[in-house]
Structure formats: C-alpha cells, structure tokens
Scaffold this motif. Structure first.
Motif, PDB file in Angstrom:
ATOM      1  N   GLU A 121       0.855  -1.197   0.000  1.00 44.63           N
ATOM      2  CA  GLU A 121       0.000   0.000   0.000  1.00 44.63           C
ATOM      3  C   GLU A 121       0.889   1.244   0.000  1.00 44.63           C
ATOM      4  OE1 GLU A 121      -3.313   1.115  -0.097  1.00 44.63           O
ATOM      5  OE2 GLU A 121      -2.369   3.085   0.191  1.00 44.63           O
ATOM      6  N   ARG A 126     -16.655   4.070   5.432  1.00 50.75           N
ATOM      7  CA  ARG A 126     -15.452   3.445   4.860  1.00 50.75           C
ATOM      8  C   ARG A 126     -14.529   2.927   5.951  1.00 50.75           C
ATOM      9  NH1 ARG A 126     -13.538   4.227  -0.203  1.00 50.75           N
ATOM     10  NH2 ARG A 126     -11.462   4.138   0.676  1.00 50.75           N
ATOM     11  N   ILE A 156     -14.262  15.267  -1.282  1.00 49.86           N
ATOM     12  CA  ILE A 156     -14.929  15.040   0.008  1.00 49.86           C
ATOM     13  C   ILE A 156     -13.940  15.362   1.114  1.00 49.86           C
ATOM     14  CG2 ILE A 156     -15.983  13.285   1.503  1.00 49.86           C
ATOM     15  CD1 ILE A 156     -16.805  11.849  -1.097  1.00 49.86           C
ATOM     16  N   ASP A 191     -11.499  -0.876  -8.882  1.00 50.73           N
ATOM     17  CA  ASP A 191     -11.447   0.304  -9.750  1.00 50.73           C
ATOM     18  C   ASP A 191     -10.314   0.218 -10.772  1.00 50.73           C
ATOM     19  OD1 ASP A 191     -13.560   1.334  -8.380  1.00 50.73           O
ATOM     20  OD2 ASP A 191     -12.559   3.179  -7.737  1.00 50.73           O
TER      21      ASP A 191
END
Ligand SMILES: Cc1cc2nc3c(=O)[nH]c(=O)nc-3n(C[C@H](O)[C@H](O)[C@H](O)COP(=O)(O)OP(=O)(O)OC[C@H]3O[C@@H](n4cnc5c(N)ncnc54)[C@H](O)[C@@H]3O)c2cc1C
Length: 381
Positions: A30, A101, A186, A292
C-alpha cells in the motif's frame, strides 16, 4: 501460491481476505502510510451482500451500518430550502447496506489471515512476468520503489483508478480512462455540531455542487464541478486543493467558504475525477486487475465497493476451482464479473444532469421534477 496484492483499498483488502482464507500466502503493498479510510459512506448492494455473508462478514457489517435516513435538501445561495428530496429516494433498503469506509476497512483488515503481510509506504516500480508456464523460476519478478525485489506466483492490481500495475502491464491510463465530465471532492468537517434535524443541504450553481453530508458523528463537505480532464499529479494533495479552490473561486454563497476551508485543512481530502475504466481484458500473463483498477464505474454508480466484493470473491473461487491454472481462472473471473460491471457502468447515465446541472435553467427544471415527485414538499409546506 504466493500472491502480491497492490493496493489496500476495499478491493485489495477483500482480495487478500478471500485468497488468504483459502490458504494462499498474501502480501499487500500500500502506497500510503496507513489504510485509507476517509470518504463518504459506501454502499454494499445486491449480490455483494451474499458474498459478504459467505466471507463471514455480513453480521459485523450490519452491526455497523449507517442510518441514512437523513433527508437531502436543495437550497438556494442564502441557505433557504428550495426542494426536499424524498427520503425513499435517498435511503438504503433490504438490498443495500450503507457503512462508513473506516468501519468496512477495519472489518476487512481484522479478517486478514494472521500470516498476511502488509507493506505500507511502498509501491510496485517494475514487473517482469516470466510467462504462463509452470515450473521452477516461472513467476513474476517485482521491484518495489523502496528497492526491495521479490518473486510471486501471481500479482493482483487493486490499486484504484490510477493503478500502477495497470500502467506497467497494460499501458497508459489514457487508453482506458473515460472521463465523465466532472470532479468530486470530500473533506472532513471536524468540530461541526451534529444536527438534530438530520438534514443534508445541497447547493447548486451552474456546473457546481457544494453540500454537507452527516452520518453517525461525522460531518463531511462534498463538492462536485463540471470540467474537462485536468492534468495534475494524483499524489499531490496541495495541487488537488488548489484545483478545488480555483473551481469555486469567487463564490461566497451559503457556506462555500467554510466548506473550502475544511477541504484546505483536511490532510486526507478525497479528490478525483468521475471516470470509468473500460478495458477489453483484465488479465495478462500472471497479472490480473480487480476493483477500480480494472473497471471503475465512478462514484455515481454507488457500486464500486460491491464490484470489488463480487470480483475478488469470484477470482478466489475460480483459482480454487482451476487447481492452480491461473489462466483458466482469470478467464472465468472475467466472464462472471463482466455482467456486474456492465450493469454498474451503464447505471450512471444521466446522473450528473440530476446532481450537477449545467445551467440555472437545468437547475430549476431538476428542482421542479423533484418537487413533482411523490413525497416531496416545497419549503415550509
Ligand atoms: C481515500 C479514498 C476515499 C474514497 N472516497 C470515496 C467516496 O467518498 N465516494 C466514492 O464514490 N468513492 C470513493 N472512493 C473510491 C472507492 O473507494 C472505490 O470506488 C471502491 O471502493 C473500489 O475500491 P478499490 O479498492 O478498487 O480502489 P480504491 O478505493 O481507490 O483503493 C486503491 C488503494 O490502492 C492504493 N494505491 C494507489 N496506488 C498505489 C500504488 N501505486 N501502490 C500501492 N498502493 C496504491 C490507494 O492508496 C488505495 O488504498 C475513495 C477511494 C479512496 C482511496
């Protein structure tokens, strides 16, 4: 098998849980320093709910579901209510759970097998696939930005809309990215009092939307604006904040300055284009894309996480069934996942016209349509 998953979003975590619990050794890399958990609540819909159940996560997801009975209101520049959006158009249903989330990321991270490795602050830099055969030495050589070099049996690209795995193996993003004509942002608004009246105000001026969304104890500022594609560094947060500020520059109606200040101050601002990734195939050799990275449908579909769930579950199931024949598994994965993707990608048509109308006339026409629909009442009625 030794499997590298690039990206620890919902698709990467879900892939790691599905593969790890089937006995594969999973490494997740990540780019960020931590699991990225900000953003607005996300929907889990349709077949993805059944998959969450088979993953043993549905009860925990239900326990943490967000109560989305807040009502949205279209307001004018002074904050006066113009139209109330009927709750039934905004809320969730038996076929749709909404969860923060951060809660879903925590549930997935807790479900990772004990031997799953997570490498934060690193990223794939080069991928050398030795081919589709089997045997000693066959696999994928991966070099990381940190300089680390490792070999894996398979590499899964779950690194989102701007996937590095896709770029390295399939080609540049411009070959696959279909810009839908607007951007979304956001931001967290800490310190906002939760409102007892449970109302989410939305203000539009031509081509722009600024609004507030509340859930649990969280208040978020949301923005959308129409724009042609903008060239910027997707990892440069200050550049993204500048683009957002410029898009709303000169507008002091309602609470736009407060919302922009919240965006400027948020170290985790979410900013991205509304885009779809459309690819003829999601696999090449021993590398496969999920989420995605493979098939973004855009936030308007409300199905990005559901697609991540169905795809990663199908992929793990097919790898099991094929007894290690990854090519057969990848092909079956594409065949079974494609209908979900087609449905989600087609579902967004016309959505921007409703949410970010391009002209004052279109804003008024939208408001009249909502007003005329069942359950809606004009201000004060
Ligand atoms: C922080 C954040 C907030 C979001 N908020 C919203 C929202 O409010 N509304 C909405 O509709 N959609 C939002 N999305 C998109 C939504 O999460 C996805 O559409 C959906 O959940 C599918 O997820 P994904 O895992 O495929 O992609 P993503 O959620 O984009 O996750 C990709 C992950 O890969 C990591 N990554 C990226 N590049 C690399 C790299 N080179 N190497 C290693 N790791 C990498 C990212 O940091 C991220 O953790 C957000 C995404 C993120 C990352």
């Amino acid at each position: 098998m030794d499997i590298l998953v690039s990206g620890a979003g919902m698709a990467g975590l879900s892939a790691a849980v599905n593969l790890g619990t089937r006995g594969h050794r999973v490494t997740i890399v990540e780019r960020s320093t931590h699991f990225r958990v900000n953003g607005s609540p996300i929907d889990i819909r349709g077949d993805a709910l059944g998959i969450a159940e088979r993953m043993g996560l549905l009860e925990r997801i239900r326990d943490r579901r967000v109560d989305m009975t807040e009502q949205s209101q279209f307001i004018d520049g002074d904050g006066n209510v113009v139209v109330r959006v009927p709750v039934e158009e905004a809320g969730d249903s038996a076929d749709d759970l909404e969860i923060a989330r951060e809660d879903l990321a925590r549930i997935l991270a807790d479900a990772l097998p004990a031997d799953a490795r997570v490498l934060f602050q690193d990223s794939v830099d080069a991928i050398a696939d030795d081919g589709d055969g089997v045997g000693v030495g066959v696999g994928v050589g991966v070099r990381f930005v940190s300089g680390r070099a490792e070999r894996y049996d398979l590499v899964i690209g779950a690194d989102g809309l701007h996937s590095a795995v896709r770029r390295l193996v399939f080609g540049p993003e411009r070959d696959f990215n279909h810009h839908l004509g607007y951007y979304a942002a956001i931001a967290d608004m800490p310190g906002e009092e939760p409102r007892a009246d449970r109302v989410n105000p939305i203000y539009n001026y031509p081509g722009h939307l600024a609004g507030i969304v509340r859930y649990n104890d969280t208040t978020l500022a949301i923005f959308m604006f129409r724009s042609d594609p903008i060239d910027y560094d997707h990892h440069d947060l200050d550049a993204q904040k500048d683009i957002l500020a410029e898009a709303f520059a000169g507008h002091t109606e309602w609470r736009i300055p407060d919302l922009l200040a919240a965006a400027r101050a948020d170290p985790e601002l979410y900013f991205d284009s509304a885009s779809q990734i459309r690819m003829p195939s999601w696999h090449r050799g021993r590398v496969v894309l999920v989420g995605d990275a493979a098939h973004a449908a855009s936030g308007l579909s409300g199905r990005g996480t559901s697609l991540a769930f169905t795809g990663t579950h199908i992929l793990a199931e097919e790898l099991d069934r094929s007894g290690g024949d990854h090519l057969a598994a990848f092909e079956r994965y594409e065949e079974r996942q494609r209908p979900y993707v087609d449905f989600a990608q087609h579902s967004v048509h016309g959505g921007a016209d409703l949410i970010v109308p391009a002209t004052w006339e279109a804003i008024r026409a939208r408001n009249e349509r909502v007003l005329a629909s069942a359950g809606s009442r004009p201000a004060g009625a």
